[in-house]
Scaffold this motif. Structure first.
Motif, PDB file in Angstrom:
ATOM      1  N   PHE A  40     -83.371  52.026 -55.504  1.00 37.15           N
ATOM      2  CA  PHE A  40     -82.910  51.531 -56.799  1.00 37.15           C
ATOM      3  C   PHE A  40     -84.008  51.601 -57.861  1.00 37.15           C
ATOM      4  O   PHE A  40     -83.711  51.696 -59.050  1.00 37.15           O
ATOM      5  N   PHE A  41     -85.257  51.558 -57.438  1.00 38.85           N
ATOM      6  CA  PHE A  41     -86.350  51.670 -58.396  1.00 38.85           C
ATOM      7  C   PHE A  41     -86.416  53.070 -59.027  1.00 38.85           C
ATOM      8  O   PHE A  41     -87.098  53.262 -60.040  1.00 38.85           O
ATOM      9  N   ARG A  42     -85.720  54.038 -58.420  1.00 40.86           N
ATOM     10  CA  ARG A  42     -85.709  55.406 -58.975  1.00 40.86           C
ATOM     11  C   ARG A  42     -84.533  55.640 -59.925  1.00 40.86           C
ATOM     12  O   ARG A  42     -84.310  56.767 -60.369  1.00 40.86           O
ATOM     13  N   LEU A  43     -83.792  54.605 -60.245  1.00 37.93           N
ATOM     14  CA  LEU A  43     -82.633  54.772 -61.116  1.00 37.93           C
ATOM     15  C   LEU A  43     -82.990  55.342 -62.501  1.00 37.93           C
ATOM     16  O   LEU A  43     -82.253  56.188 -63.020  1.00 37.93           O
ATOM     17  N   PRO A  44     -84.065  54.896 -63.161  1.00 41.91           N
ATOM     18  CA  PRO A  44     -84.399  55.505 -64.466  1.00 41.91           C
ATOM     19  C   PRO A  44     -84.650  57.010 -64.372  1.00 41.91           C
ATOM     20  O   PRO A  44     -84.188  57.781 -65.228  1.00 41.91           O
ATOM     21  N   GLN A  45     -85.382  57.435 -63.327  1.00 44.27           N
ATOM     22  CA  GLN A  45     -85.621  58.864 -63.139  1.00 44.27           C
ATOM     23  C   GLN A  45     -84.300  59.591 -62.864  1.00 44.27           C
ATOM     24  O   GLN A  45     -84.055  60.689 -63.369  1.00 44.27           O
ATOM     25  N   LEU A  46     -83.446  58.962 -62.075  1.00 43.33           N
ATOM     26  CA  LEU A  46     -82.163  59.556 -61.753  1.00 43.33           C
ATOM     27  C   LEU A  46     -81.304  59.718 -63.005  1.00 43.33           C
ATOM     28  O   LEU A  46     -80.679  60.767 -63.209  1.00 43.33           O
ATOM     29  N   ALA A  47     -81.268  58.697 -63.844  1.00 42.83           N
ATOM     30  CA  ALA A  47     -80.432  58.741 -65.048  1.00 42.83           C
ATOM     31  C   ALA A  47     -80.868  59.871 -65.981  1.00 42.83           C
ATOM     32  O   ALA A  47     -80.033  60.618 -66.511  1.00 42.83           O
ATOM     33  N   ALA A  48     -82.166  60.013 -66.173  1.00 50.04           N
ATOM     34  CA  ALA A  48     -82.665  61.076 -67.054  1.00 50.04           C
ATOM     35  C   ALA A  48     -82.324  62.454 -66.483  1.00 50.04           C
ATOM     36  O   ALA A  48     -81.838  63.341 -67.192  1.00 50.04           O
ATOM     37  N   GLY A  49     -82.581  62.634 -65.206  1.00 49.76           N
ATOM     38  CA  GLY A  49     -82.270  63.923 -64.581  1.00 49.76           C
ATOM     39  C   GLY A  49     -80.782  64.214 -64.559  1.00 49.76           C
ATOM     40  O   GLY A  49     -80.362  65.350 -64.760  1.00 49.76           O
ATOM     41  N   ALA A  50     -79.948  63.187 -64.333  1.00 49.70           N
ATOM     42  CA  ALA A  50     -78.495  63.376 -64.268  1.00 49.70           C
ATOM     43  C   ALA A  50     -77.947  63.818 -65.615  1.00 49.70           C
ATOM     44  O   ALA A  50     -77.080  64.708 -65.683  1.00 49.70           O
ATOM     45  N   MET A  51     -78.420  63.228 -66.700  1.00 55.18           N
ATOM     46  CA  MET A  51     -77.923  63.607 -68.022  1.00 55.18           C
ATOM     47  C   MET A  51     -78.293  65.043 -68.363  1.00 55.18           C
ATOM     48  O   MET A  51     -77.473  65.802 -68.900  1.00 55.18           O
ATOM     49  N   ILE A  52     -79.518  65.437 -68.037  1.00 58.56           N
ATOM     50  CA  ILE A  52     -79.941  66.814 -68.332  1.00 58.56           C
ATOM     51  C   ILE A  52     -79.148  67.811 -67.496  1.00 58.56           C
ATOM     52  O   ILE A  52     -78.639  68.826 -68.000  1.00 58.56           O
ATOM     53  N   LEU A  53     -78.993  67.517 -66.194  1.00 54.48           N
ATOM     54  CA  LEU A  53     -78.248  68.423 -65.321  1.00 54.48           C
ATOM     55  C   LEU A  53     -76.776  68.496 -65.708  1.00 54.48           C
ATOM     56  O   LEU A  53     -76.164  69.568 -65.672  1.00 54.48           O
ATOM     57  N   THR A  54     -76.186  67.365 -66.086  1.00 55.58           N
ATOM     58  CA  THR A  54     -74.772  67.355 -66.476  1.00 55.58           C
ATOM     59  C   THR A  54     -74.541  68.226 -67.693  1.00 55.58           C
ATOM     60  O   THR A  54     -73.588  69.024 -67.731  1.00 55.58           O
ATOM     61  N   LEU A  55     -75.398  68.102 -68.679  1.00 59.18           N
ATOM     62  CA  LEU A  55     -75.253  68.905 -69.890  1.00 59.18           C
ATOM     63  C   LEU A  55     -75.450  70.381 -69.609  1.00 59.18           C
ATOM     64  O   LEU A  55     -74.626  71.230 -69.988  1.00 59.18           O
ATOM     65  N   PHE A  56     -76.521  70.708 -68.910  1.00 65.79           N
ATOM     66  CA  PHE A  56     -76.857  72.114 -68.663  1.00 65.79           C
ATOM     67  C   PHE A  56     -75.839  72.792 -67.754  1.00 65.79           C
ATOM     68  O   PHE A  56     -75.311  73.865 -68.073  1.00 65.79           O
TER      69      PHE A  56
END
Length: 392
Positions: free
Chosen positions: A16-32
């Motif tokens: 759960f401590f990796r959620l901020p990293q996950l959120a940033a990566g998920a948004m970039i991957l979703t868009l691309f």
């Protein structure tokens, strides 16, 4: 037992401590990847790639029979759908070629119809300019026409030979007339001889749905990259301390897999919601269950790759290269029908292909529930492999 549960809880908390990293990566991957899926679907089945083919027809004279023959051919369904015929002189044809107004030309010899009937078969000269797709299509049409004519004449010659051997030469004229009528009628109406079946390179899915499922699996696998710090293998000292506490490879693998699965599910829900909003998938409890299964499958695969690599950077490189290569060979980038036959034979056994097949349930619904079994087998397979790597 309590120590194992505590370790399990700590692994989930660490995830759960990796959620901020996950959120940033998920948004970039979703868009691309979302834009990639949209453009890929349009390129595969967008506007027609083949324009109409303009062909010049040069007659040897004012032969009405030859004009009737060309008109008859031009109204055949397969020809009419892509070809436009224009009558012109040789000089006009040369001018049209120079101005790129025609793709090819048919030079009809004098006495063409009589030659076909009596078997002398005067050749038709076909001229093509360039090597574009239109020229290749017209070349195939002309070769197919020659084969049809050849088979028709072979039938007539066989009938004539049979009547000669049977001493029934007086019936040859009627036989040739009857056979000519049969061949002409069948050629003009040959579309009625076949059952039409519409096929698609993407199977039961539309191009957009196919690339939606393909990109979803690619997205889930690459989602491990932003949280790669969580997937770094434990040091040898840490492994020894865990063994002293009674936490072996089976429990350690299951605990880390659970943490990664939760991260995958959170990131997967973001992409799934965007795909539902775009009309690719339908939101339902069944679809959420399939998404959870897919997240577990991709998590098991990603965890094995990082454990096999032995370090974070090696895991990222191996995950990225392995994912792209496997996705290509699985038909995720280019549908498998366009791949070589040898690749198609092995592609159905590749992990990405199995996951993509399971992702198809997000569109097709519970009617194809059997596709869940290979995904479940894939999860168990990678879990056992990861345990084996941790024990080395």
């Amino acid at each position: 037992m309590s120590q194992r549960l505590n370790y399990w809880r700590l692994e989930v908390k660490r995830a759960f401590f990796r959620l901020p990293q996950l959120a940033a990566g998920a948004m970039i991957l979703t868009l691309f990847l979302g834009l990639t899926a949209s453009f890929a679907g349009e390129r595969l089945y967008g506007d027609s790639a083949l324009g109409r083919i303009t062909i010049g027809v040069i007659l040897s004279g004012e032969d009405e029979q030859e004009k009737m023959l060309v008109q008859m051919l031009s109204h055949m369904e397969s020809v009419e759908s892509i070809c436009d015929f224009q009558y012109m002189t040789e000089a006009e044809a040369e001018e049209a070629f120079r101005n790129h107004k025609i793709y090819g030309a048919l030079y009809l010899p004098e006495g063409l119809i009589q030659g076909i009937i009596n078997g002398s078969n005067p050749p038709i000269r076909v001229r093509l300019e360039g090597g574009g797709l239109e020229n290749r299509i017209f070349k195939e049409l002309t070769q197919a026409g020659a084969r049809i004519l050849g088979s028709a004449q072979a039938g007539i010659y066989a009938g004539d030979q049979l009547l000669h051997e049977s001493e029934m030469e007086e019936r040859i004229g009627q036989l040739e007339q009857d056979l000519n009528e049969i061949y002409i009628n069948n050629s003009l109406n040959r579309e009625n001889l076949f059952r039409e079946t519409q096929v698609s390179a993407t199977g039961d899915l539309s191009p957009l749905q196919f690339y939606g499922t393909s990109i979803l699996i690619l997205y889930l696998l690459l989602l491990s990259v932003p949280v790669s710090s969580y997937l770094k293998p434990e040091s040898a000292v840490m492994v020894q301390k865990l063994k002293l506490l009674g936490i072996g490879a089976w429990t350690g693998t299951a605990a880390k897999l659970t943490g990664l699965w939760i991260l995958m599910l959170i990131g997967g829900l973001l992409f799934f919601a965007a795909a539902c909003w775009a009309g690719i998938f339908l939101w339902s409890p069944f679809a959420l269950g399939i998404l959870a299964l897919l997240c577990l499958g991709t998590a098991a695969m990603a965890l094995f790759i990082f454990e096999a690599a032995g370090n974070g950077m090696g895991g990222i490189i191996l995950l990225f290269l392995g994912t792209v290569v496997l996705h290509l060979f699985s038909g995720g980038i280019l549908p498998s029908v366009f791949l070589p036959s040898t690749v198609r034979e092995i592609s159905v056994f590749l992990p990405n292909a199995i996951l993509m097949k399971g992702a198809g349930l997000l569109v097709l619904g519970p009617d194809q529930m059997v596709w869940c079994l290979p995904v479940a087998g894939l999860i168990l397979f990678f879990y056992i492999l990861t345990v084996g790597v941790r024990r080395r």
